[in-house]
Design a protein around this motif. Structure first.
Motif, PDB file in Angstrom:
ATOM      1  N   UNK A 320      -6.593  12.382  21.341  1.00 17.97           N
ATOM      2  CA  UNK A 320      -7.409  13.307  20.548  1.00 17.97           C
ATOM      3  C   UNK A 320      -6.895  13.416  19.123  1.00 17.97           C
ATOM      4  N   UNK A 321      -5.587  13.362  18.955  1.00 26.77           N
ATOM      5  CA  UNK A 321      -4.975  13.475  17.636  1.00 26.77           C
ATOM      6  C   UNK A 321      -4.662  12.077  17.116  1.00 26.77           C
ATOM      7  N   UNK A 322      -5.185  11.700  15.946  1.00 26.11           N
ATOM      8  CA  UNK A 322      -4.905  10.364  15.415  1.00 26.11           C
ATOM      9  C   UNK A 322      -3.409  10.073  15.274  1.00 26.11           C
ATOM     10  N   UNK A 323      -2.619  11.109  14.987  1.00 25.71           N
ATOM     11  CA  UNK A 323      -1.182  10.893  14.836  1.00 25.71           C
ATOM     12  C   UNK A 323      -0.535  10.547  16.169  1.00 25.71           C
ATOM     13  N   UNK A 324      -1.094  11.049  17.262  1.00 23.15           N
ATOM     14  CA  UNK A 324      -0.572  10.681  18.581  1.00 23.15           C
ATOM     15  C   UNK A 324      -0.773   9.189  18.837  1.00 23.15           C
ATOM     16  N   UNK A 325      -1.856   8.640  18.295  1.00 19.97           N
ATOM     17  CA  UNK A 325      -2.085   7.195  18.426  1.00 19.97           C
ATOM     18  C   UNK A 325      -0.945   6.418  17.768  1.00 19.97           C
ATOM     19  N   UNK A 326      -0.549   6.864  16.583  1.00 15.95           N
ATOM     20  CA  UNK A 326       0.539   6.189  15.870  1.00 15.95           C
ATOM     21  C   UNK A 326       1.824   6.245  16.687  1.00 15.95           C
ATOM     22  N   UNK A 327       2.100   7.392  17.301  1.00 17.78           N
ATOM     23  CA  UNK A 327       3.317   7.531  18.108  1.00 17.78           C
ATOM     24  C   UNK A 327       3.251   6.649  19.352  1.00 17.78           C
ATOM     25  N   UNK A 328       2.096   6.607  19.985  1.00 17.75           N
ATOM     26  CA  UNK A 328       1.955   5.769  21.188  1.00 17.75           C
ATOM     27  C   UNK A 328       2.146   4.293  20.834  1.00 17.75           C
ATOM     28  N   UNK A 329       1.424   3.857  19.823  1.00 17.87           N
ATOM     29  CA  UNK A 329       1.503   2.455  19.418  1.00 17.87           C
ATOM     30  C   UNK A 329       2.912   2.115  18.945  1.00 17.87           C
ATOM     31  N   UNK A 330       3.615   3.114  18.414  1.00 15.76           N
ATOM     32  CA  UNK A 330       4.964   2.896  17.924  1.00 15.76           C
ATOM     33  C   UNK A 330       5.982   2.590  18.998  1.00 15.76           C
ATOM     34  N   UNK A 331       5.587   2.691  20.267  1.00 14.21           N
ATOM     35  CA  UNK A 331       6.518   2.330  21.344  1.00 14.21           C
ATOM     36  C   UNK A 331       6.721   0.822  21.413  1.00 14.21           C
TER      37      UNK A 331
END
Length: 451
Positions: A320-331
């Protein structure tokens, strides 16, 4: 530049050489000199850029120079997983220094509580703690923080989201005013800046690639119905013998359901908040050791999990939060490695994914569904409009200031004399509605037709 440019103590530099550290990342290159100069710091950088080493290395160097064996540094982290990870990294960097650290977090039994309390009383140079457990220990007294020189807040934005701001302010009241305060965050919303003014003193500010994903990540998405997701993820996992995969889902219930569906064919574990601390540590250790290949979890593992070599991240649900996408992809694609990130986008989440594309500054490539799978929903980057063509446009009826006219009661005769309005006939469901997809064959190699 290389790490020798920082003029670290020989024992610390020896440890870096033994671990193969040669060149600092941009956040390390900019942050380490500021911390060595004893200035307060606000640093913002995406996940996977080496933030932990950016604050650990200069602090270790200063402790080594001082020769003090008392409590020197307090590091606050939002989750027990991140606290454990930071403690493990400290132990690695401090291998030749003789500097001790201890993680302090909830979820353990009475024995763990006493061990943590004893370590705080008898002394460890560095304490890595979650705010809730530390407050509980401080409330018991007998813990002296007067010798503290450094306060570090890691993943500050995450701590704000989890409601830890008041707890952090309580902890600050126990600390000496004459200290260096360092705040690291993956994002910098206004609430972080406002909060930092309460605890930092004329801080330096550093920002590195906010909202951008690592260059080594290949990003793509599928437009799917929810009923297609389970078969699609199984198809993707069957195409290659992956060594390390993380699948993110929006709720722990979905995590459990997907785990039950995949465990028959794949080496998979579920990671969620219903597990006790021992179980969570066991699963995470197995994943890091590659004895478990696939980890399914919620955003609890999108931050603070430092596992090099994650080949694939699947967003089973669009965050839901675009910033969460960045954190997920950052794994994935950490430490200059390459990785792949695939997101499943259902019709109601298309607007969310457009916001994600706006944040990361690029359009993500859409992949066709595998052969044998029924057609998914049409993906559109255009905002949805109402039937009238004007999104959200309507007129309010004027409100009469005379209460009698607004709330006039009808008599029984009036109520009975007015005919009841019948509901309009509903339109039949269109024949083109997608049916639940069945099984399908192996996925073919995908070619981007847009190139």
């Amino acid at each position: 530049m290389d790490f020798s440019s920082f003029n670290f103590e020989p024992a610390l530099q020896e440890g870096l050489d033994a671990m193969g550290f040669e060149q600092p990342t941009p956040i390390q290159e900019k942050s380490i000199p500021v911390i060595l100069q004893n200035k307060d710091l606000i640093a913002c950088a995406q996940t996977g850029t080496g933030k932990t080493a950016a604050f650990i290395l200069p602090v270790l160097n200063k402790i080594c120079q001082s020769g003090s064996s008392s409590l020197n540094t307090l590091i606050l982290a939002p989750t027990r997983e991140l606290a454990i990870q930071i403690d493990q990294q400290i132990q690695g960097f401090a291998y030749f220094l003789g500097i001790s650290s201890i993680p302090v977090y909830g979820g353990g039994d009475g024995v763990v509580w006493e061990q943590q309390k004893r370590a705080l009383v008898t002394g460890a140079e560095i304490v890595v703690a979650t705010p809730g457990r530390l407050i509980a220990l401080l409330a018991g007294g007998k813990i002296d923080l007067k010798s503290l020189k450094h306060l570090i807040l890691d993943e500050a934005d995450r701590m704000m989201d989890m409601g830890f701001s008041d707890d952090i302010l309580k902890i600050v009241n126990y600390l000496p005013k004459n200290r260096q305060t360092i705040l690291f965050s993956a994002t910098m919303p206004p609430k972080i800046r406002q909060f930092s003014m309460k605890i930092l003193n004329q801080p330096e500010e550093i920002s590195i690639a906010i909202g951008k994903t690592a260059e080594g990540v290949t990003q793509s998405f599928y437009s799917v119905y929810d009923t297609q997701k389970e078969d699609l993820v199984a198809n993707i996992l069957s195409q290659k013998s992956y060594e390390a995969v993380i699948i993110f889902s929006s709720t722990k219930e979905k995590v459990k359901n997907l785990y039950r569906a995949l465990r028959k064919k794949f080496d998979v574990e579920a990671f969620h908040s219903d597990l006790d601390q021992v179980e969570r540590e066991k699963i995470m250790s197995a994943f890091k050791n590659k004895s478990v290949k696939i980890l399914i979890g919620t955003d609890i593992i999108s931050r603070g999990i430092d596992v090099v070599g994650i080949e694939l991240v699947i967003n089973y649900d669009t965050p839901s939060d675009p910033e969460d996408y960045v954190h997920r992809v950052g794994r994935t694609a950490r430490a200059d490695k390459e990785g792949e990130a695939i997101t499943f986008v259902n019709p109601k989440d298309q607007y969310k994914f457009t916001r994600i594309e706006n944040l990361i500054g690029m359009e993500v490539n859409q992949l066709p569904l595998p052969e044998g799978m029924e057609t998914g929903p049409t993906y559109s980057r255009e905002p949805k409009k109402s039937k009238s063509g004007n999104k959200g446009s309507f007129k309010k009826k004027p409100f009469n200031k005379n209460p009698k006219s607004n709330f006039k009661k009808r008599s029984n005769d009036q109520a009975s004399s007015q005919p009841q309005q019948s509901k309009p006939n509903q339109e039949p469901n269109p024949s083109g509605t997608a049916k639940k997809p069945g099984r399908f064959g192996p996925r073919k190699n995908v070619v981007d037709n847009g190139e």
